[in-house]
Design a protein around this motif. Structure first.
Motif, PDB file in Angstrom:
ATOM      1  N   ARG A  44       0.837  -1.208   0.000  1.00  0.00           N
ATOM      2  CA  ARG A  44       0.000   0.000   0.000  1.00  0.00           C
ATOM      3  C   ARG A  44       0.872   1.257   0.000  1.00  0.00           C
ATOM      4  NH1 ARG A  44      -3.152   3.565   3.159  1.00  0.00           N
ATOM      5  NH2 ARG A  44      -5.299   3.746   2.387  1.00  0.00           N
ATOM      6  N   ASN A  45       1.923   1.234   0.812  1.00  0.00           N
ATOM      7  CA  ASN A  45       2.824   2.396   0.862  1.00  0.00           C
ATOM      8  C   ASN A  45       3.541   2.605  -0.472  1.00  0.00           C
ATOM      9  OD1 ASN A  45       2.207   3.018   3.513  1.00  0.00           O
ATOM     10  ND2 ASN A  45       3.881   1.795   4.359  1.00  0.00           N
ATOM     11  N   ILE A  46       3.860   1.501  -1.152  1.00  0.00           N
ATOM     12  CA  ILE A  46       4.493   1.615  -2.464  1.00  0.00           C
ATOM     13  C   ILE A  46       3.537   2.271  -3.458  1.00  0.00           C
ATOM     14  CG2 ILE A  46       5.288   0.293  -4.472  1.00  0.00           C
ATOM     15  CD1 ILE A  46       6.591  -1.676  -2.526  1.00  0.00           C
ATOM     16  N   TYR A  47       2.280   1.869  -3.414  1.00  0.00           N
ATOM     17  CA  TYR A  47       1.296   2.485  -4.309  1.00  0.00           C
ATOM     18  C   TYR A  47       1.070   3.954  -3.974  1.00  0.00           C
ATOM     19  CZ  TYR A  47       0.002  -1.674  -6.920  1.00  0.00           C
ATOM     20  OH  TYR A  47       0.015  -2.747  -7.769  1.00  0.00           O
ATOM     21  N   ILE A  48       1.143   4.280  -2.700  1.00  0.00           N
ATOM     22  CA  ILE A  48       1.064   5.693  -2.311  1.00  0.00           C
ATOM     23  C   ILE A  48       2.218   6.467  -2.936  1.00  0.00           C
ATOM     24  CG2 ILE A  48       1.298   7.300  -0.366  1.00  0.00           C
ATOM     25  CD1 ILE A  48      -0.234   5.267   1.352  1.00  0.00           C
ATOM     26  N   ARG A  49       3.406   5.856  -2.918  1.00  0.00           N
ATOM     27  CA  ARG A  49       4.582   6.502  -3.515  1.00  0.00           C
ATOM     28  C   ARG A  49       4.409   6.641  -5.031  1.00  0.00           C
ATOM     29  NH1 ARG A  49      10.032   7.797  -2.606  1.00  0.00           N
ATOM     30  NH2 ARG A  49      10.599   8.966  -4.480  1.00  0.00           N
ATOM     31  N   ILE A  50       3.845   5.623  -5.673  1.00  0.00           N
ATOM     32  CA  ILE A  50       3.622   5.688  -7.120  1.00  0.00           C
ATOM     33  C   ILE A  50       2.661   6.827  -7.461  1.00  0.00           C
ATOM     34  CG2 ILE A  50       2.581   4.479  -9.082  1.00  0.00           C
ATOM     35  CD1 ILE A  50       3.727   1.881  -7.941  1.00  0.00           C
ATOM     36  N   VAL A  51       1.609   6.962  -6.664  1.00  0.00           N
ATOM     37  CA  VAL A  51       0.655   8.063  -6.879  1.00  0.00           C
ATOM     38  C   VAL A  51       1.353   9.405  -6.732  1.00  0.00           C
ATOM     39  CG1 VAL A  51      -1.367   9.238  -5.900  1.00  0.00           C
ATOM     40  CG2 VAL A  51      -1.413   6.769  -6.242  1.00  0.00           C
ATOM     41  N   ASP A  53       4.558  10.004  -7.199  1.00  0.00           N
ATOM     42  CA  ASP A  53       5.442  10.153  -8.360  1.00  0.00           C
ATOM     43  C   ASP A  53       4.666  10.616  -9.584  1.00  0.00           C
ATOM     44  OD1 ASP A  53       7.526   9.288  -6.799  1.00  0.00           O
ATOM     45  OD2 ASP A  53       7.575   7.252  -7.620  1.00  0.00           O
ATOM     46  N   LEU A  54       3.518   9.975  -9.822  1.00  0.00           N
ATOM     47  CA  LEU A  54       2.717  10.322 -10.996  1.00  0.00           C
ATOM     48  C   LEU A  54       2.128  11.727 -10.881  1.00  0.00           C
ATOM     49  CD1 LEU A  54       0.872   6.929 -11.650  1.00  0.00           C
ATOM     50  CD2 LEU A  54       2.661   7.963 -13.056  1.00  0.00           C
ATOM     51  N   ASN A  55       1.723  12.098  -9.667  1.00  0.00           N
ATOM     52  CA  ASN A  55       1.188  13.458  -9.461  1.00  0.00           C
ATOM     53  C   ASN A  55       2.262  14.513  -9.698  1.00  0.00           C
ATOM     54  OD1 ASN A  55      -1.589  13.205  -8.890  1.00  0.00           O
ATOM     55  ND2 ASN A  55      -1.176  12.551  -6.795  1.00  0.00           N
ATOM     56  N   ASN A  56       3.460  14.252  -9.182  1.00  0.00           N
ATOM     57  CA  ASN A  56       4.561  15.195  -9.386  1.00  0.00           C
ATOM     58  C   ASN A  56       4.923  15.306 -10.862  1.00  0.00           C
ATOM     59  OD1 ASN A  56       4.744  15.667  -6.636  1.00  0.00           O
ATOM     60  ND2 ASN A  56       6.336  14.142  -6.303  1.00  0.00           N
ATOM     61  N   THR A  57       4.942  14.164 -11.543  1.00  0.00           N
ATOM     62  CA  THR A  57       5.231  14.155 -12.973  1.00  0.00           C
ATOM     63  C   THR A  57       4.164  14.918 -13.737  1.00  0.00           C
ATOM     64  OG1 THR A  57       6.402  12.039 -12.871  1.00  0.00           O
ATOM     65  CG2 THR A  57       5.534  12.694 -15.008  1.00  0.00           C
ATOM     66  N   ALA A  58       2.889  14.690 -13.370  1.00  0.00           N
ATOM     67  CA  ALA A  58       1.777  15.371 -14.044  1.00  0.00           C
ATOM     68  C   ALA A  58       1.875  16.889 -13.867  1.00  0.00           C
ATOM     69  CB  ALA A  58       0.449  14.861 -13.507  1.00  0.00           C
ATOM     70  N   SER A  59       2.234  17.325 -12.665  1.00  0.00           N
ATOM     71  CA  SER A  59       2.368  18.766 -12.406  1.00  0.00           C
ATOM     72  C   SER A  59       3.493  19.370 -13.232  1.00  0.00           C
ATOM     73  CB  SER A  59       2.630  19.011 -10.918  1.00  0.00           C
ATOM     74  OG  SER A  59       1.544  18.578 -10.134  1.00  0.00           O
ATOM     75  N   ILE A 109      11.192  12.073 -15.062  1.00  0.00           N
ATOM     76  CA  ILE A 109      10.139  11.155 -14.646  1.00  0.00           C
ATOM     77  C   ILE A 109      10.636  10.331 -13.459  1.00  0.00           C
ATOM     78  CG2 ILE A 109       8.569   9.322 -15.352  1.00  0.00           C
ATOM     79  CD1 ILE A 109       8.185  11.911 -16.917  1.00  0.00           C
ATOM     80  N   ASN A 110      10.010  10.504 -12.312  1.00  0.00           N
ATOM     81  CA  ASN A 110      10.423   9.782 -11.114  1.00  0.00           C
ATOM     82  C   ASN A 110       9.863   8.359 -11.145  1.00  0.00           C
ATOM     83  OD1 ASN A 110      10.953   8.846  -8.480  1.00  0.00           O
ATOM     84  ND2 ASN A 110      10.901  10.930  -7.680  1.00  0.00           N
ATOM     85  N   GLU A 111      10.733   7.372 -11.107  1.00  0.00           N
ATOM     86  CA  GLU A 111      10.325   5.969 -11.203  1.00  0.00           C
ATOM     87  C   GLU A 111      10.539   5.198  -9.902  1.00  0.00           C
ATOM     88  OE1 GLU A 111      11.841   4.098 -14.905  1.00  0.00           O
ATOM     89  OE2 GLU A 111      12.833   6.028 -15.235  1.00  0.00           O
ATOM     90  N   THR A 112      10.817   5.891  -8.809  1.00  0.00           N
ATOM     91  CA  THR A 112      11.169   5.219  -7.554  1.00  0.00           C
ATOM     92  C   THR A 112      10.101   4.231  -7.107  1.00  0.00           C
ATOM     93  OG1 THR A 112      12.421   7.175  -6.858  1.00  0.00           O
ATOM     94  CG2 THR A 112      11.834   5.568  -5.154  1.00  0.00           C
ATOM     95  N   GLY A 113       8.846   4.680  -7.054  1.00  0.00           N
ATOM     96  CA  GLY A 113       7.758   3.822  -6.606  1.00  0.00           C
ATOM     97  C   GLY A 113       7.600   2.592  -7.473  1.00  0.00           C
ATOM     98  N   MET A 114       7.696   2.770  -8.788  1.00  0.00           N
ATOM     99  CA  MET A 114       7.527   1.653  -9.707  1.00  0.00           C
ATOM    100  C   MET A 114       8.650   0.644  -9.547  1.00  0.00           C
ATOM    101  SD  MET A 114       5.529   0.361 -11.826  1.00  0.00           S
ATOM    102  CE  MET A 114       5.697  -1.210 -12.656  1.00  0.00           C
ATOM    103  N   ARG A 115       9.865   1.112  -9.339  1.00  0.00           N
ATOM    104  CA  ARG A 115      10.986   0.189  -9.172  1.00  0.00           C
ATOM    105  C   ARG A 115      10.837  -0.623  -7.869  1.00  0.00           C
ATOM    106  NH1 ARG A 115      10.663   0.296 -13.723  1.00  0.00           N
ATOM    107  NH2 ARG A 115      11.389   2.058 -14.941  1.00  0.00           N
ATOM    108  N   LEU A 116      10.307   0.000  -6.823  1.00  0.00           N
ATOM    109  CA  LEU A 116      10.044  -0.722  -5.576  1.00  0.00           C
ATOM    110  C   LEU A 116       8.996  -1.808  -5.799  1.00  0.00           C
ATOM    111  CD1 LEU A 116       9.896   2.254  -3.031  1.00  0.00           C
ATOM    112  CD2 LEU A 116      11.664   0.496  -3.154  1.00  0.00           C
ATOM    113  N   LEU A 117       7.972  -1.481  -6.576  1.00  0.00           N
ATOM    114  CA  LEU A 117       6.922  -2.457  -6.869  1.00  0.00           C
ATOM    115  C   LEU A 117       7.478  -3.622  -7.680  1.00  0.00           C
ATOM    116  CD1 LEU A 117       3.933  -3.218  -6.732  1.00  0.00           C
ATOM    117  CD2 LEU A 117       3.570  -1.882  -8.825  1.00  0.00           C
ATOM    118  N   GLU A 118       8.316  -3.331  -8.644  1.00  0.00           N
ATOM    119  CA  GLU A 118       8.924  -4.392  -9.458  1.00  0.00           C
ATOM    120  C   GLU A 118       9.771  -5.319  -8.600  1.00  0.00           C
ATOM    121  OE1 GLU A 118       9.280  -2.167 -13.813  1.00  0.00           O
ATOM    122  OE2 GLU A 118      10.944  -2.102 -12.404  1.00  0.00           O
ATOM    123  N   SER A 119      10.466  -4.756  -7.614  1.00  0.00           N
ATOM    124  CA  SER A 119      11.278  -5.588  -6.707  1.00  0.00           C
ATOM    125  C   SER A 119      10.398  -6.536  -5.902  1.00  0.00           C
ATOM    126  CB  SER A 119      12.082  -4.689  -5.759  1.00  0.00           C
ATOM    127  OG  SER A 119      12.985  -3.883  -6.482  1.00  0.00           O
TER     128      SER A 119
END
Length: 231
Positions: A44-51, A53-59, A109-119
């Motif tokens: 859940r925390n990883i998905y929070i981080r992905i959100v 990341d995506l919000n920051n990228t969108a802005s 493009i911040n990919e930190t959250g996605m890389r954590l999910l892939e791990s």
């Protein structure tokens, strides 16, 4: 044994063993439950981080798109000849406005959250779902296309600026504060116009790719929020 109590002791020993086994199984169940609870919280925390990341990228994309929407029409003015030669020569503000078309956004493009999910998925493939596959597609295929388009813009901009440097117009402009050669090049140099045209096309392609990446990311944000009950 002398009092013929062997059977009673044997039953007692078996009972003790059964209790120990039951205790171990209960402990393992509690541990597994606790591990799953911790794992669920981590996911859940990883998905929070992905959100995030995506919000920051969108802005960041939204901000750059606004600038690109201002610059791109100026590019078309240059290509169509809808600019005033005298104003380019006499007005610093007017010249800078068109000179600043020679640039491109630098979006990270911040990919930190996605890389954590892939791990996590590498350790437990059961975590792989339609949502994770959609995210993977965004951060692999879509991001790769975005990076290709960004490189296309950068390469064309470099070729254009190299031509400007090779023509020697920057020396007069930067050292002598004389824009005459620069302005003449804009109106009369066919090579400059060709390079500028290709650059403007790649610029517009990149802008549309950014818009598409942002839109796809926002769809996934909504899916994540719905699935994990995030605000």
């Amino acid at each position: 044994m002398e009092k013929n109590k062997t059977g009673k002791y044997f039953k007692y020993a078996i009972g003790e063993i059964v209790l120990v086994v039951i205790g171990i199984l209960i402990a393992l169940s509690i541990n597994n439950w606790n591990q799953k609870r911790i794992e669920k919280k981590q996911i859940r925390n990883i998905y929070i981080r992905i959100v995030q990341d995506l919000n920051n990228t969108a802005s960041e994309i939204e901000s750059d798109i606004k600038n690109m929407d201002i610059i791109y029409p100026l590019m078309q003015n240059i290509l169509n000849g809808d600019i005033e030669r005298d104003s380019l020569l006499s007005s610093n503000d007017y010249f800078r406005k068109y000179h600043f078309t020679l640039g491109s956004p630098d979006i990270q493009i911040n990919e930190t959250g996605m890389r954590l999910l892939e791990s996590k998925i590498e350790l437990d493939y059961e975590l792989n779902t339609e949502l994770t596959e959609a995210l993977s597609k965004l951060y692999s295929e879509k991001l790769f296309e975005l990076e290709v388009d960004a490189k296309f813009v950068g390469d064309n901009l470099e070729r254009l600026t190299n031509h400007i440097v090779e023509e020697g117009v920057l020396v007069d402009y930067l050292v002598k504060n004389d824009r005459t050669k620069y302005v003449n090049m804009i109106f009369e140099d066919v090579t400059y116009k060709n390079y500028f045209h290709i650059f403007s096309v790649s610029y517009d392609i990149y802008k549309n790719s950014l818009i598409e990446f942002k839109a796809d990311g926002e769809v996934l944000i909504d899916r994540i929020k719905a699935e994990y009950n995030l605000e």
